[in-house]
Write a protein that holds these residues in place. Structure first.
Motif: not given
Length: 79
Positions: A17, A21, A61, A64, A78
């Protein structure tokens, strides 16, 4: 306080993850500072999330993915 997104909270998945990201941010062309400002977190938290030292909350998340204009495929991966 929101709980970390537990599906990614352990070992390899957590690191994966973090890498995704960072990759999404890099592709967007945003600096860590720019992203931090857009999603209203500190630049140091962006660094911790991208290194896997911290686990983001689900709202983080989502924010983002929105901030980096991630494709639908990336968002689904994600989230």
């Amino acid at each position: 306080m929101t709980r970390p997104f537990s599906a990614w909270a352990l070992g390899e998945n957590r690191q994966r993850l973090a890498e995704e990201l960072k990759r999404a941010r890099s592709i967007s062309g945003l600096s860590g500072r720019d992203l931090a400002q857009r999603i209203e977190i500190s630049q140091s938290k962006v660094s911790r999330l991208e290194s896997g030292a911290a686990v983001p909350s689900l709202p983080e998340v989502r924010a983002w993915a929105e901030a980096v204009d991630a494709s639908q495929d990336v968002r689904e991966y994600l989230l």
